[in-house]
Design an enzyme around this catalytic site. Structure first.
Site, PDB file in Angstrom:
ATOM      1  N   GLN A   1     -35.749 -22.452-100.195  1.00 19.63           N
ATOM      2  CA  GLN A   1     -34.621 -21.842-100.914  1.00 19.63           C
ATOM      3  C   GLN A   1     -34.719 -20.326-100.858  1.00 19.63           C
ATOM      4  OE1 GLN A   1     -34.257 -21.990-105.315  1.00 19.63           O
ATOM      5  NE2 GLN A   1     -32.314 -23.017-104.929  1.00 19.63           N
ATOM      6  N   GLY A   2     -33.752 -19.676-100.230  1.00 21.56           N
ATOM      7  CA  GLY A   2     -33.713 -18.222-100.134  1.00 21.56           C
ATOM      8  C   GLY A   2     -32.635 -17.651-101.035  1.00 21.56           C
TER       9      GLY A   2
ATOM     10  N   SER B   1     -33.560 -15.959-104.571  1.00 24.29           N
ATOM     11  CA  SER B   1     -34.051 -14.818-105.350  1.00 24.29           C
ATOM     12  C   SER B   1     -34.387 -13.635-104.448  1.00 24.29           C
ATOM     13  CB  SER B   1     -35.293 -15.222-106.139  1.00 24.29           C
ATOM     14  OG  SER B   1     -34.990 -16.246-107.060  1.00 24.29           O
TER      15      SER B   1
ATOM     16  N   SER C   1     -39.248 -21.037-102.180  1.00 24.28           N
ATOM     17  CA  SER C   1     -40.034 -22.263-102.278  1.00 24.28           C
ATOM     18  C   SER C   1     -40.251 -22.891-100.914  1.00 24.28           C
ATOM     19  CB  SER C   1     -39.315 -23.269-103.195  1.00 24.28           C
ATOM     20  OG  SER C   1     -38.952 -22.665-104.410  1.00 24.28           O
TER      21      SER C   1
ATOM     22  N   GLU D   1     -29.587 -28.477-109.455  1.00 24.58           N
ATOM     23  CA  GLU D   1     -30.917 -28.030-109.849  1.00 24.58           C
ATOM     24  C   GLU D   1     -31.128 -28.192-111.344  1.00 24.58           C
ATOM     25  OE1 GLU D   1     -31.776 -23.811-109.424  1.00 24.58           O
ATOM     26  OE2 GLU D   1     -33.769 -24.328-108.712  1.00 24.58           O
TER      27      GLU D   1
END
Length: 377
Positions: free
Chosen positions: A121-122, A124, A156, A239
């Site tokens: 997951q990109g 933040s 992550s 999420e």
């Protein structure tokens, strides 16, 4: 609203429980938490077993209720967690299933479900914090590609991922919640540098990711250009709505183990501790009912969890921290030993009021979108 299960759903539960009972004893030992290549192999191997048994698609093709039963039963049986498949199965996959084109669904969903490909997951970024819309990673069009430059943090599973669900700013002049686009970026593209980060609890599932003119095909865009904020809300709904369901079951199990340990080591004689355990038991029971309510609402609204997920996330984050603070009281001086059960979990629980949107962000969502309060007051 009916929170009971139908005969067909109970049949699914019984069939799944029977399969878990015969399959779990055949699994190899879990690899070291720090050996991410081995963990990827273990986690994707487990996902392949689920797929071959007909349970691989339960995360998005099944109804939310079947998904809830699946998460409950696998956690109760002590089955492996999704691990390296977390982003693909619980974020990117459901988002592509809901927002992707037929070609995108055909390209990406099968490999995720079979455990062939892992996603990270990109979202933040340094400097943006939980204000996700403040992201500054830029992407500009060059023919049939986007060219991406910037950096991400707390990414992550980046170290072992094949794909990244990436948010980029494609219109820097638009208001900050607009001009954002959701891309699927191949992690083997030129210009990507991954630097693992070690957390307070000693794990290294996060990383910094640096992007230097990375070329991503326009065909990898999910949703329209500059419509990424709306697509992202779909991702975050999954999420916050269902991704923590299995963890609630795990917390209820830990609570029961805490009570047994307290009886064994004499801490049970403390009435204050007993009150805390009782209150936590009520808290997690209420969270489970809230989960069922959220799932029921998702069934009625087309399978995408609603803003009730923010209520769940807000309360769950704090309840989890309280649970492991109580565990420290039960352990006494043993809570300083990282090799003891629950100690690393206590350290990692500190991140839960920040992860997946801070508690303040959740309060804002509840205030504005559930209670109808005005913004900025």
């Amino acid at each position: 609203m009916d929170l009971s299960y139908t005969p067909a759903e109970e049949e699914f539960r019984a069939r799944l429980a029977k399969w878990l009972g015969t399959t779990l004893p055949t699994l190899p030992p879990k690899p070291s938490p720090d050996d991410w290549p081995a963990r990827r192999a273990y986690d994707t191997g487990w996902q392949r077993m689920l797929y071959d048994a007909g349970y691989g698609e339960v995360h998005w093709d099944a109804s939310p209720t079947l998904r809830l039963i699946f998460l409950e039963e696998t956690e109760k049986a002590g089955a492996p967690y999704v691990g390296a498949n977390f982003v693909g199965l619980l974020h990117a996959g459901p988002t592509i299933a809901a927002e992707g084109t037929p070609g995108q669904r055909e390209r990406w969903l099968g490999p995720i479900l079979r455990g062939d490909e892992v996603w990270c997951q990109g979202f933040s970024e340094p400097g943006a914090g939980s204000d996700l819309a403040a992201l500054r990673t830029r992407a500009w069009r060059d023919g049939d590609h986007y060219v991406v430059s910037g950096s991400k943090i707390w990414t992550s599973h980046a170290e072992v991922a094949d794909w990244c669900e990436l948010l980029v700013r494609t219109d820097p002049d638009a208001p900050k919640h607009r001009g954002i686009t959701w891309l699927a970026m191949p992690m083997d593209a030129d210009g990507i540098t991954v630097r693992p980060l070690r957390t307070l609890a000693g794990s290294a599932e996060f990383a910094e990711v640096f992007l230097d003119e990375v070329r991503v095909p326009v065909a990898n865009r999910v949703g329209a250009e500059n419509d990424g904020w709306r697509v992202t809300m779909v991702t975050l709904s999954f999420e916050r709505g269902t991704a923590f369901v299995g963890e609630v079951v795990a917390c209820r199990r830990v609570l029961a183990e805490l009570a047994r340990t307290a009886r064994d080591n004499g801490r049970w004689d403390d009435p204050g501790l007993r009150r805390r355990l009782g209150r936590l038991n009520a808290e997690f029971r209420a969270l489970w009912r809230l989960t069922q309510w959220n799932v029921s609402e998702a069934e009625a609204s087309g399978s995408v969890p609603g803003v009730g997920g923010s209520v769940f996330k807000l309360r769950y984050s704090h309840a989890r921290q309280e649970l492991y603070d109580t565990a420290a009281d039960v352990l006494g001086t043993g809570c300083l030993d990282l090799d003891r059960p629950w100690v690393a979990d206590r350290l990692s629980s500190l991140s839960y009021t920040i992860a997946a949107g801070t508690s303040q962000i959740q309060r804002n969502i509840v205030a504005e979108r559930i209670l109808g309060l005005p913004k900025g007051r």
